[in-house]
Design a protein around this motif. Structure first.
Motif, PDB file in Angstrom:
ATOM      1  N   HIS A 254      39.155  34.661  36.881  1.00 35.05           N
ATOM      2  CA  HIS A 254      40.296  35.399  37.440  1.00 35.05           C
ATOM      3  C   HIS A 254      40.466  35.093  38.921  1.00 35.05           C
ATOM      4  O   HIS A 254      41.595  35.092  39.430  1.00 35.05           O
ATOM      5  N   LEU A 255      39.375  34.812  39.609  1.00 30.90           N
ATOM      6  CA  LEU A 255      39.458  34.427  41.020  1.00 30.90           C
ATOM      7  C   LEU A 255      40.328  33.190  41.205  1.00 30.90           C
ATOM      8  O   LEU A 255      41.214  33.149  42.072  1.00 30.90           O
ATOM      9  N   TYR A 256      40.122  32.184  40.371  1.00 29.68           N
ATOM     10  CA  TYR A 256      40.894  30.945  40.488  1.00 29.68           C
ATOM     11  C   TYR A 256      42.336  31.148  40.027  1.00 29.68           C
ATOM     12  O   TYR A 256      43.250  30.501  40.548  1.00 29.68           O
ATOM     13  N   VAL A 257      42.536  32.032  39.068  1.00 29.16           N
ATOM     14  CA  VAL A 257      43.904  32.344  38.647  1.00 29.16           C
ATOM     15  C   VAL A 257      44.673  32.987  39.801  1.00 29.16           C
ATOM     16  O   VAL A 257      45.836  32.654  40.050  1.00 29.16           O
ATOM     17  N   CYS A 258      44.038  33.905  40.526  1.00 26.73           N
ATOM     18  CA  CYS A 258      44.708  34.552  41.658  1.00 26.73           C
ATOM     19  C   CYS A 258      45.022  33.543  42.761  1.00 26.73           C
ATOM     20  O   CYS A 258      46.097  33.601  43.377  1.00 26.73           O
ATOM     21  N   ALA A 259      44.100  32.629  43.021  1.00 23.93           N
ATOM     22  CA  ALA A 259      44.361  31.595  44.024  1.00 23.93           C
ATOM     23  C   ALA A 259      45.530  30.710  43.598  1.00 23.93           C
ATOM     24  O   ALA A 259      46.424  30.406  44.397  1.00 23.93           O
ATOM     25  N   ALA A 260      45.538  30.294  42.327  1.00 23.70           N
ATOM     26  CA  ALA A 260      46.646  29.479  41.824  1.00 23.70           C
ATOM     27  C   ALA A 260      47.947  30.268  41.830  1.00 23.70           C
ATOM     28  O   ALA A 260      49.024  29.712  42.082  1.00 23.70           O
ATOM     29  N   PHE A 261      47.867  31.557  41.559  1.00 21.02           N
ATOM     30  CA  PHE A 261      49.036  32.433  41.546  1.00 21.02           C
ATOM     31  C   PHE A 261      49.676  32.484  42.935  1.00 21.02           C
ATOM     32  O   PHE A 261      50.901  32.384  43.080  1.00 21.02           O
ATOM     33  N   LEU A 262      48.866  32.613  43.966  1.00 25.67           N
ATOM     34  CA  LEU A 262      49.383  32.644  45.341  1.00 25.67           C
ATOM     35  C   LEU A 262      49.967  31.284  45.735  1.00 25.67           C
ATOM     36  O   LEU A 262      51.069  31.206  46.294  1.00 25.67           O
ATOM     37  N   ILE A 263      49.248  30.210  45.433  1.00 25.10           N
ATOM     38  CA  ILE A 263      49.714  28.868  45.796  1.00 25.10           C
ATOM     39  C   ILE A 263      50.990  28.508  45.045  1.00 25.10           C
ATOM     40  O   ILE A 263      51.828  27.752  45.543  1.00 25.10           O
ATOM     41  N   HIS A 264      51.158  29.066  43.856  1.00 25.68           N
ATOM     42  CA  HIS A 264      52.359  28.804  43.065  1.00 25.68           C
ATOM     43  C   HIS A 264      53.627  29.193  43.821  1.00 25.68           C
ATOM     44  O   HIS A 264      54.672  28.544  43.674  1.00 25.68           O
ATOM     45  N   PHE A 265      53.538  30.223  44.640  1.00 24.89           N
ATOM     46  CA  PHE A 265      54.699  30.698  45.405  1.00 24.89           C
ATOM     47  C   PHE A 265      54.641  30.237  46.861  1.00 24.89           C
ATOM     48  O   PHE A 265      55.252  30.858  47.729  1.00 24.89           O
ATOM     49  N   SER A 266      53.940  29.148  47.110  1.00 21.35           N
ATOM     50  CA  SER A 266      53.738  28.672  48.486  1.00 21.35           C
ATOM     51  C   SER A 266      55.064  28.391  49.200  1.00 21.35           C
ATOM     52  O   SER A 266      55.276  28.801  50.341  1.00 21.35           O
ATOM     53  N   LYS A 267      55.961  27.684  48.535  1.00 20.43           N
ATOM     54  CA  LYS A 267      57.225  27.306  49.172  1.00 20.43           C
ATOM     55  C   LYS A 267      58.034  28.535  49.563  1.00 20.43           C
ATOM     56  O   LYS A 267      58.571  28.604  50.684  1.00 20.43           O
ATOM     57  N   GLU A 268      58.130  29.510  48.668  1.00 19.47           N
ATOM     58  CA  GLU A 268      58.901  30.715  48.958  1.00 19.47           C
ATOM     59  C   GLU A 268      58.254  31.533  50.073  1.00 19.47           C
ATOM     60  O   GLU A 268      58.939  32.094  50.924  1.00 19.47           O
TER      61      GLU A 268
ATOM     62  N   ASP B 225      32.192  46.017  31.613  1.00 17.26           N
ATOM     63  CA  ASP B 225      30.772  45.734  31.834  1.00 17.26           C
ATOM     64  C   ASP B 225      30.572  44.483  32.674  1.00 17.26           C
ATOM     65  O   ASP B 225      29.588  44.377  33.417  1.00 17.26           O
ATOM     66  N   GLY B 226      31.499  43.532  32.568  1.00 19.15           N
ATOM     67  CA  GLY B 226      31.365  42.282  33.313  1.00 19.15           C
ATOM     68  C   GLY B 226      31.907  42.329  34.730  1.00 19.15           C
ATOM     69  O   GLY B 226      31.613  41.434  35.526  1.00 19.15           O
ATOM     70  N   ILE B 227      32.703  43.349  35.059  1.00 19.35           N
ATOM     71  CA  ILE B 227      33.302  43.419  36.403  1.00 19.35           C
ATOM     72  C   ILE B 227      33.134  44.813  37.003  1.00 19.35           C
ATOM     73  O   ILE B 227      33.952  45.244  37.800  1.00 19.35           O
ATOM     74  N   GLN B 228      32.062  45.497  36.659  1.00 24.41           N
ATOM     75  CA  GLN B 228      31.913  46.874  37.096  1.00 24.41           C
ATOM     76  C   GLN B 228      31.743  46.981  38.609  1.00 24.41           C
ATOM     77  O   GLN B 228      32.044  48.021  39.197  1.00 24.41           O
ATOM     78  N   ASP B 229      31.251  45.911  39.260  1.00 24.59           N
ATOM     79  CA  ASP B 229      31.133  45.971  40.724  1.00 24.59           C
ATOM     80  C   ASP B 229      32.497  46.012  41.403  1.00 24.59           C
ATOM     81  O   ASP B 229      32.581  46.255  42.609  1.00 24.59           O
ATOM     82  N   ASN B 230      33.567  45.765  40.637  1.00 22.52           N
ATOM     83  CA  ASN B 230      34.913  45.947  41.197  1.00 22.52           C
ATOM     84  C   ASN B 230      35.249  47.412  41.411  1.00 22.52           C
ATOM     85  O   ASN B 230      36.181  47.730  42.152  1.00 22.52           O
TER      86      ASN B 230
ATOM     87  N   GLN C  96      33.808  49.142  46.313  1.00 24.07           N
ATOM     88  CA  GLN C  96      34.330  48.042  45.494  1.00 24.07           C
ATOM     89  C   GLN C  96      33.939  46.663  46.050  1.00 24.07           C
ATOM     90  O   GLN C  96      34.791  45.831  46.382  1.00 24.07           O
ATOM     91  N   PRO C  97      32.640  46.383  46.155  1.00 23.65           N
ATOM     92  CA  PRO C  97      32.192  45.115  46.765  1.00 23.65           C
ATOM     93  C   PRO C  97      32.622  43.884  45.985  1.00 23.65           C
ATOM     94  O   PRO C  97      32.822  42.811  46.565  1.00 23.65           O
ATOM     95  N   GLY C  98      32.744  44.013  44.650  1.00 28.58           N
ATOM     96  CA  GLY C  98      33.149  42.857  43.858  1.00 28.58           C
ATOM     97  C   GLY C  98      34.524  42.348  44.247  1.00 28.58           C
ATOM     98  O   GLY C  98      34.748  41.130  44.366  1.00 28.58           O
ATOM     99  N   ILE C  99      35.458  43.271  44.473  1.00 26.68           N
ATOM    100  CA  ILE C  99      36.814  42.871  44.856  1.00 26.68           C
ATOM    101  C   ILE C  99      36.816  42.233  46.231  1.00 26.68           C
ATOM    102  O   ILE C  99      37.469  41.200  46.459  1.00 26.68           O
ATOM    103  N   GLN C 100      36.091  42.808  47.169  1.00 29.56           N
ATOM    104  CA  GLN C 100      36.080  42.259  48.528  1.00 29.56           C
ATOM    105  C   GLN C 100      35.493  40.854  48.560  1.00 29.56           C
ATOM    106  O   GLN C 100      35.992  39.974  49.265  1.00 29.56           O
ATOM    107  N   THR C 101      34.444  40.639  47.768  1.00 29.50           N
ATOM    108  CA  THR C 101      33.853  39.299  47.707  1.00 29.50           C
ATOM    109  C   THR C 101      34.843  38.293  47.124  1.00 29.50           C
ATOM    110  O   THR C 101      35.007  37.175  47.650  1.00 29.50           O
ATOM    111  N   LYS C 102      35.527  38.661  46.062  1.00 30.02           N
ATOM    112  CA  LYS C 102      36.466  37.746  45.412  1.00 30.02           C
ATOM    113  C   LYS C 102      37.671  37.466  46.303  1.00 30.02           C
ATOM    114  O   LYS C 102      38.187  36.331  46.330  1.00 30.02           O
ATOM    115  N   VAL C 103      38.145  38.452  47.037  1.00 31.22           N
ATOM    116  CA  VAL C 103      39.276  38.230  47.943  1.00 31.22           C
ATOM    117  C   VAL C 103      38.888  37.225  49.022  1.00 31.22           C
ATOM    118  O   VAL C 103      39.670  36.322  49.372  1.00 31.22           O
TER     119      VAL C 103
END
Length: 518
Positions: free
Chosen positions: A455-469, A374-379, A384-391
């Motif tokens: 979850h948006l910030y978790v995904c950003a942190a997730f990507l940055i976590h592997f920055s060196k690799e 119910d909270g992320i149905q626009d995904n 799927q506009p919710g996903i595109q906006t968050k990306v």
């Protein structure tokens, strides 16, 4: 004041703070021993035209303690009322910690800490010992011989003689306490003891008679004990009421309501107009995971019912690939209530459980998954506009936080949507082991709109976590291959704790300043 002028420029910030603390303690004891003493003994004129800055407000003293929003915990929640005289509620707290509105205001409030004519020493800081400074100031304080002052001086001298500063002495004392606790409980005893205390807090909070949901969220943010997770998730999903007496009746009512949905909708799965939806669900379930758990016929049928009924009740989106992954953590957690931990559920023969138990697990998973969606149905609606906006927002965050990584991705013609679409569509369920996904969802349940905005910030942190690799990959193909199979198979709850901590830092920086993302 003379102390600060004499040592502020040449000593480190921490050393000055320790010195000030020691002198403050000595001054306090002297003031108690001789009521006639005045602060002018420290070198501040009694008839000064302006009260020194630190006498006006101890909260603005350089080095004083201010509330810091910890990375591993949600922001501190101030009480509804404040003991500040003449002010009530949040206004008092805001007034206390209000920052200067400009640099000129700040300068005017703090310039009495040092004289503008004082030279700034750019050399290496000298070691400043608070005991030595105290000994220099004792003559100015009247060479008091009060026994209380001697006790304080003796305490400081003992620390000096042991070769430890004031703070290191405290740390040594704490360390000794920790070591004695470890000896008492056997190595990892302290950790086990803390887990037991945490478990007791959850048990007390859940026992009622009315569970404080805000307090429960604070506890759940850092992870939920496995034994308390099923009930906590149901409460935080608004599936169970806070009142303990109403919980059992609510469960019975909601489970019977789900049974009616099954009778009403599931028989239509072979109708021509719905057959396509049902077929897609039946194809996706075995693909979720190659483990034996998802190959069990009982699991197939249960997942099919939940997903098909949800699709029938939400025609705006219907069933979309990826929703099936969102059901898995709920099913594992509620299954663990009957067999042990969620990890044990992976090897469980579900067919051995009573039919009544399976029906209860299925209904609970349906209602909690529905609340999540119910909270992320626009995904999952058309395009799927919710996903595109968050990306796009994640792209802007990475660009500002780690510009080098962003340029590297962009220079190799990698579109963020190509690799992160699945992160938002499946809520990182495919990127993390099941135990880590469940731990991550503990925090999501405790956050406001955790499955959406946080979850948006978790995904950003997730990507940055592997920055060196990622920066070590030199072409499009190697980058995409790495991003599609990130090395998280050996991750534990500790790695998730680090991830949500980094995500919270990003949220703290950007959530209240959306214009920074444009």
């Amino acid at each position: 004041k003379s102390l600060v002028r004499g040592h502020f420029c040449s000593a480190s910030y921490q050393q000055v703070y320790r010195s000030y603390t020691a002198v403050s303690r000595l001054a306090y004891v002297m003031a108690e021993s001789s009521p006639n003493m005045r602060p002018t003994a420290l070198g501040s004129p009694a008839n000064t035209a302006r009260t020194p800055f630190w006498k006006k407000s101890a909260s603005k003293l350089p080095g004083s303690v201010k509330p810091v929003y910890g990375a591993q915990h949600p922001p501190l929640m101030f009480p509804a009322s404040s003991p500040t005289k003449g002010t009530s509620g949040m206004k008092a707290v805001q007034a206390r910690y209000k920052r200067p509105t400009s640099f000129d205001d700040f300068k005017s409030q703090t310039r009495d800490a040092w004289e503008e004519s004082d030279p700034w020493d750019a050399g290496e800081p000298d070691e400043v010992d608070p005991v030595d400074i105290a000994e220099e100031l004792l003559p100015e304080l009247g060479q008091a011989e009060d026994s209380s002052l001697e006790r304080v001086s003796g305490e400081v001298r003992d620390r000096k003689g042991s070769g430890k500063t004031h703070h290191s002495g405290d740390r040594q004392q704490q360390s000794g306490t920790w070591r004695s606790a470890e000896r008492q409980h056997g190595g990892k005893g302290e950790l086990l003891d803390r887990d037991a205390v945490r478990l007791q807090k959850f048990e007390k909070l859940l026992a009622g008679p009315n569970t404080e949901l805000e307090e429960l969220k604070k506890l759940a943010w850092g992870g939920i004990p496995a034994a308390m997770r099923p009930t906590t998730w149901k409460l935080l999903s608004n599936y169970l009421p806070a009142n303990v007496e109403w919980r059992q009746s609510t469960l019975e009512r909601k489970r019977k309501e789900y049974e009616r949905f099954v009778s009403q909708y599931y028989k239509t799965r072979l109708d021509p107009q719905y057959e396509g939806t049902y077929r897609q669900i039946a194809i996706d379930i075995p693909r979720m995971n190659p483990s034996d758990f998802f190959q069990q016929q009982v699991i197939h049928e249960s997942f099919e019912r939940v997903l098909y009924i949800w699709a029938m009740r939400h025609p705006a989106s219907g069933y979309v690939q990826g929703i099936n992954d969102l059901l898995t953590p709920f099913y594992f957690v509620f299954l663990s209530e009957h067999i042990g931990t969620a990890t044990d559920a992976v090897d469980c023969d579900v067919s051995a459980l009573p039919q009544e138990t399976l029906a209860a697990i299925e209904a609970d998973a349906f209602w909690c998954m529905s609340r999540l969606l119910d909270g992320i149905q626009d995904n999952y609606t058309f395009a799927q506009p919710g996903i595109q906006t968050k990306v796009n927002r994640m792209k802007e965050i990475v660009k500002r936080v780690d510009g080098a990584l962003h340029r590297h991705i962009d220079n190799n013609s990698v579109d963020y949507l190509q690799f992160s679409f699945r992160w938002f569509n499946n809520l990182l369920r495919r990127e993390l082991p099941i135990n880590c996904a469940i731990r991550l969802w503990d925090t999501y349940q405790a956050e406001v709109n955790g499955f959406g905005s946080f979850h948006l910030y978790v995904c950003a942190a997730f990507l940055i976590h592997f920055s060196k690799e990622l920066k070590a990959k030199r072409d499009f193909q190697s980058l995409m291959l790495y991003l599609q199979s990130l090395p998280t198979s050996d991750w534990t709850d500790d790695d998730i704790s680090v991830l949500v901590s980094e995500a919270f830092q990003l949220k703290y920086m950007f959530a209240d300043a959306p214009s920074h993302l444009h």
